[in-house]
Design a protein around this motif. Structure first.
Motif, PDB file in Angstrom:
ATOM      1  N   SER A   1      -7.009  -4.909  -2.959  1.00  0.00           N
ATOM      2  CA  SER A   1      -6.314  -4.919  -1.669  1.00  0.00           C
ATOM      3  C   SER A   1      -5.587  -6.239  -1.447  1.00  0.00           C
ATOM      4  O   SER A   1      -4.449  -6.253  -0.942  1.00  0.00           O
TER       5      SER A   1
ATOM      6  N   GLY B   1       0.817  -1.209   0.000  1.00  0.00           N
ATOM      7  CA  GLY B   1       0.000   0.000   0.000  1.00  0.00           C
ATOM      8  C   GLY B   1       0.847   1.253   0.000  1.00  0.00           C
ATOM      9  O   GLY B   1       0.542   2.234  -0.702  1.00  0.00           O
TER      10      GLY B   1
ATOM     11  N   THR C   1      -2.558  -6.316  -3.672  1.00  0.00           N
ATOM     12  CA  THR C   1      -1.555  -5.419  -3.101  1.00  0.00           C
ATOM     13  C   THR C   1      -0.839  -6.084  -1.934  1.00  0.00           C
ATOM     14  O   THR C   1       0.392  -6.036  -1.826  1.00  0.00           O
TER      15      THR C   1
END
Length: 87
Positions: free
Chosen positions: A63, A47, A66
């Motif tokens: 997410s 992130g 990531t």
């Protein structure tokens, strides 16, 4: 993670860390606690890197990708520092 709180971070981190350890072939030397830690730290690392490049947004799939990418990078860095090479 939408509204799952601390438990969500643990589950999400555990899955991301486990997938990353499979990719980097370090799963045999890691337990569930290390998978969770690697996944959470990898999510923060991924992130941070994406934010530095101005990339953001997305849902839980973005997410997860990531977190996995950050965890793979983290495992690679740890492997380089400790002298372990992945196959």
């Amino acid at each position: 993670m939408p509204s799952w709180g601390f438990l969500g971070w643990i589950i999400f981190g555990g899955i991301a860390g486990w997938i990353a350890s499979k990719i980097m072939k370090t799963d045999a030397s890691m337990g569930i606690v290390m998978n969770i830690i690697v996944g959470i730290v990898g999510g923060l690392l991924g992130g941070w890197i994406l934010t530095a490049f101005g990339v953001g947004g997305g849902g839980w799939i973005f997410s997860m990708l990531t977190a996995i990418g950050g965890a793979v990078l983290l495992l690679w860095i740890v492997g380089m520092v400790t002298g372990r090479r992945s196959a």
